[in-house]
Design an enzyme around this catalytic site. Structure first.
Site, PDB file in Angstrom:
ATOM      1  CG  ASP A 250      -7.602  -3.517   7.081  1.00  0.00           C
ATOM      2  OD1 ASP A 250      -7.971  -4.418   7.865  1.00  0.00           O
ATOM      3  OD2 ASP A 250      -6.509  -2.936   7.161  1.00  0.00           O
ATOM      4  CE  LYS A 257      -7.483  -0.378   8.927  1.00  0.00           C
ATOM      5  NZ  LYS A 257      -6.015  -0.300   8.965  1.00  0.00           N
ATOM      6  NE  ARG A 332       2.566  -6.607   7.298  1.00  0.00           N
ATOM      7  CZ  ARG A 332       3.153  -5.633   7.996  1.00  0.00           C
ATOM      8  NH1 ARG A 332       4.191  -5.918   8.778  1.00  0.00           N
ATOM      9  NH2 ARG A 332       2.714  -4.401   7.936  1.00  0.00           N
TER      10      ARG A 332
END
Length: 479
Positions: A250, A257, A332
């Protein structure tokens, strides 16, 4: 590492032995007068692990209080197994005999579990492993309290945890989504459960919008793996379903990030998928009488290609629409599709595991999992908590008040994929709730899934957290 159990007997005098005894019987051990005097001095000094050097071999002694073992006592035995492994590694011991004077199966097995899990290492990418490799190869338990069935269950569990750790520790350069599915298929062959893997075309035909959206920035294709173990003696008429987040790496996508070191450990973002695969491996290997299904949506989250962007509206597998406000809230998105897909099985209960939010990790660190669930899951939440206390993979239940749902309402779609700073772990769970129509619990394992320093028998790196919890839950369920 090989583990065996044999009926209680006198071991070979030249073997390396650990006596597990009680305050009431340790004076009956086959020790010399001088050794017994030394042992008594060490016991008086509250030394929990005593070492006697017979030059050709070592004798170790642990003396327990005369009492029934509580959950915390069993955890102490696992940690003692870690300490013991450190000792025998210093002496380069390859084989050890555990002589059971405790006559308590749970205590003996907890100790053996601590030793076995400590013995795990991820050495695949070292060119020379001679200095790092653990020497322990064999453990023999002499006990009349431990049955072969109990030992087989322990062996299956340890193997499941080790497979989960292995998957988490693998870098993206090896473990793409497709490779993850291949590894799970190999696990299925070894343990006897079935694995069906959907490729990108099938995922597109199913219109799994969340999984496909996250995958848009990647050159590697996504997968959706279905794992199933259905014992002929299954005690449940409806399956229990485990769902695991499989983000093999990720970057945050276009919402890259931003913080220092925040990407360094992101190969571990598929910890939930690893836990589900490891748990089903252990359940199938131990041949537990249950029907269980695992669902693992997998992809990496990259900022390349035609990556999805903040402001996009995604139509999900169940038809609901989601406004994307942060592409780093990707887990999610693919979990939602998997949870909707689980509905077709008419499950008795569904639990998902995911390294989902930094908020959960900040809240309780590596010490447990954040848990939440819908109203229909109250009994199962109690059972999961009890299982967590037993194996010390503990749950902290967060409030799931309806007010948190207000934070993920969108102005232009059914939902938005983030809810702001307040209650970040809970709003992630509230998002997932929209894709469930059955008793369901969400476990956020972001804190304990990967540790940067050695944490006793949980090791360093991927911990395999969740495997032992789910295995214990199923064991208790069948009884």
């Amino acid at each position: 590492m090989k583990i065996e159990v044999k009926s209680f007997q006198k071991p070979d005098e030249n073997e390396n032995i650990l006596f597990l005894a009680t305050a009431g019987n340790y004076k009956n051990l086959p020790l010399s007068e001088q050794e017994m005097k030394f042992a008594e001095e060490q016991i008086a000094a509250e030394n929990t692990l005593i070492e006697l050097n017979r030059y050709t071999h070592k004798i170790y002694l642990h003396v327990a209080d005369n009492k029934k073992y509580t959950n915390s006592d069993l955890e102490k035995m696992r940690k003692l197994g870690f300490s013991f492994h450190t000792r025998i590694q210093e002496s380069k011991i390859t084989k050890i005999v555990l002589q059971d004077y405790l006559n308590d199966a749970e205590a003996i097995l907890a100790f053996a579990e601590g030793v076995a899990l400590t013995n795990y290492q991820f050495l695949k990418y070292f060119t020379d492993t001679k200095k790092q490799k653990h020497t322990l190869e064999e453990v023999i338990i002499y006990s009349d309290a431990v049955s072969s069935t109990q030992l087989n269950e322990l062996i299956a569990l340890v193997e499941g945890v080790k497979f989960a750790r292995e998957l988490v520790n693998e870098p993206l350069s090896y473990l793409t989504a497709e490779k993850l599915s291949e590894e799970i298929q190999e696990m299925g062959v070894k343990a006897g459960f079935t694995v069906d893997v959907f490729g990108k075309k099938k995922i597109e035909s199913l219109k799994m919008g969340g999984l496909l959206a996250v995958n848009k920035g990647s050159l590697d294709e996504p997968t959706f793996s279905i794992l199933e173990w259905k014992s002929k003696e299954a005690v449940n008429s409806k399956p229990i379903v485990f769902v695991g987040k499989g983000v093999v790496y990720d970057t945050g996508g276009l919402s890259l990030k931003p913080t220092k070191d925040s990407m360094d450990l992101m190969k571990s973002d598929m910890g939930g998928a690893a836990s589900v695969a490891g748990a089903i491996y252990a359940i199938a290997k131990a041949k537990l009488p249950i029907h269980v299904i695992g669902l693992i949506p997998a992809t990496d989250n990259r900022p390349g290609g035609n990556a999805y962007v903040p402001g996009d509206v995604i139509k999900m597998y169940n038809g609901k629409t989601v406004e994307v406000l942060n592409t780093d809230a990707e887990g999610r998105m693919l979990l939602a599709d998997a949870l909707s897909y689980a509905d077709q099985y008419q499950p008795e209960f569904v639990v998902d595991l995911a390294t989902l939010t930094g908020a959960a990790a900040v809240a309780i660190g590596k010490y447990g999992m954040v848990a939440m669930g819908n109203e229909d899951s109250k009994d199962k939440m109690t059972q999961l908590k009890e299982s967590g206390e037993k194996v010390y993979e503990r749950l902290v239940e967060f409030p799931f008040w309806e007010e948190f749902g207000e934070l993920i309402k969108s102005d232009i779609a059914d939902l938005k994929n983030i809810g702001g700073r307040d209650g970040g772990a809970i709003t992630a769970g509230k998002f997932l709730e929209h894709f469930t129509n059955y008793p369901w619990i969400h476990l956020d394992i972001a804190g304990p899934a990967f540790v940067s320093t050695t944490d006793n028998y949980r090791g360093k790196g991927g911990t395999g957290v969740g495997v032992r919890l789910l295995f214990e839950f199923i064991k208790q369920y069948r009884s």
